[in-house]
Structure formats: structure tokens, C-alpha cells
Design a protein around this motif. Structure first.
Motif, PDB file in Angstrom:
ATOM      1  N   ILE A   1       0.472   3.580  -3.203  1.00 29.13           N
ATOM      2  CA  ILE A   1      -0.360   4.758  -2.975  1.00 29.13           C
ATOM      3  C   ILE A   1       0.435   5.954  -2.455  1.00 29.13           C
ATOM      4  CG2 ILE A   1      -2.308   5.657  -1.620  1.00 29.13           C
ATOM      5  CD1 ILE A   1      -3.515   2.858  -1.769  1.00 29.13           C
ATOM      6  N   ILE A   2       1.357   5.738  -1.545  1.00 32.17           N
ATOM      7  CA  ILE A   2       2.042   6.856  -0.897  1.00 32.17           C
ATOM      8  C   ILE A   2       3.306   7.276  -1.642  1.00 32.17           C
ATOM      9  CG2 ILE A   2       3.192   7.571   1.231  1.00 32.17           C
ATOM     10  CD1 ILE A   2       1.249   5.668   2.701  1.00 32.17           C
TER      11      ILE A   2
ATOM     12  N   PHE B   1       3.788  10.162  -4.346  1.00 33.65           N
ATOM     13  CA  PHE B   1       3.657  11.545  -3.914  1.00 33.65           C
ATOM     14  C   PHE B   1       4.904  12.072  -3.199  1.00 33.65           C
ATOM     15  CE2 PHE B   1      -0.735   9.957  -4.062  1.00 33.65           C
ATOM     16  CZ  PHE B   1      -1.229  10.833  -5.014  1.00 33.65           C
ATOM     17  N   ILE B   2       5.932  11.239  -3.060  1.00 40.01           N
ATOM     18  CA  ILE B   2       7.167  11.635  -2.391  1.00 40.01           C
ATOM     19  C   ILE B   2       8.232  11.864  -3.455  1.00 40.01           C
ATOM     20  CG2 ILE B   2       8.933  10.908  -0.751  1.00 40.01           C
ATOM     21  CD1 ILE B   2       6.800   9.237   0.641  1.00 40.01           C
TER      22      ILE B   2
ATOM     23  N   THR C   1       0.823  -1.202   0.000  1.00 42.13           N
ATOM     24  CA  THR C   1       0.000   0.000   0.000  1.00 42.13           C
ATOM     25  C   THR C   1       0.858   1.252   0.000  1.00 42.13           C
ATOM     26  OG1 THR C   1      -1.756  -1.170   1.172  1.00 42.13           O
ATOM     27  CG2 THR C   1      -1.822   1.232   1.231  1.00 42.13           C
ATOM     28  N   ALA C   2       1.905   1.264   0.814  1.00 43.76           N
ATOM     29  CA  ALA C   2       2.816   2.416   0.829  1.00 43.76           C
ATOM     30  C   ALA C   2       3.531   2.548  -0.508  1.00 43.76           C
ATOM     31  CB  ALA C   2       3.831   2.264   1.959  1.00 43.76           C
TER      32      ALA C   2
END
Length: 83
Positions: free
Chosen positions: A29-30, A33-34, A25-26
Motif C-alpha cells: 500500500i505505501i 507512492f514513494i 501492508t507497507a
């Protein structure tokens, strides 16, 4: 009733599954955006593997299921012929 060993194994499998879920998930999804220059990107594989790994696992799983069904049907047919 489950023994202590069965419960420990069950909790271990639940923990392992949760860690894979959180990692994936990281990753999906995350991480987009980094910024690319951040240190956290070194903990994850390239994004193409996010598609390749589940897809190949699914194909392999379906292949194993299909082989199992095929072998079972062949054995069943052979038993009917000999009986």
C-alpha cells in the motif's frame, strides 16, 4: 491454564504475525507512492513477489489439506474393508 512458556510462545507468534502484516501492508500500500530512488526500496523485494508468495503459499496449503483428506479417506476405506 496456560503456562508462562505457552504465553511467551503465543505472544511471540502474535508479534511475528503483526510484523509480517505491517511489512506486507507497507510493501503493497505505501511503497508504490514513494519514489524509486529512495533508500526504503532497498528493504523490500520486487513487487511481483507480493503476488507470487501468497499465491504459492495458498496453493501449497490447499495441496497439503487435499493430501491429508485423501490419505484419511483411504485409511478409513481400508479399515472398513478389513472390519
Amino acid at each position: 491454564m496456560a503456562t508462562g512458556t505457552d504465553q511467551a510462545l503465543g505472544w511471540g507468534l502474535v508479534g511475528f504475525s503483526m510484523s509480517i502484516f505491517i511489512y506486507y501492508t507497507a510493501w503493497i500500500i505505501i511503497l508504490p507512492f514513494i519514489d524509486e530512488g529512495q533508500l526504503i526500496h532497498s528493504f523490500f523485494m520486487p513487487r511481483i513477489y507480493a503476488l507470487v508468495i501468497p499465491l504459492s503459499s495458498g496453493v501449497l496449503g490447499l495441496l497439503v489439506i487435499g493430501l491429508f483428506v485423501g490419505v484419511t479417506m483411504l485409511k478409513s476405506t481400508q479399515k472398513e474393508k478389513t472390519s
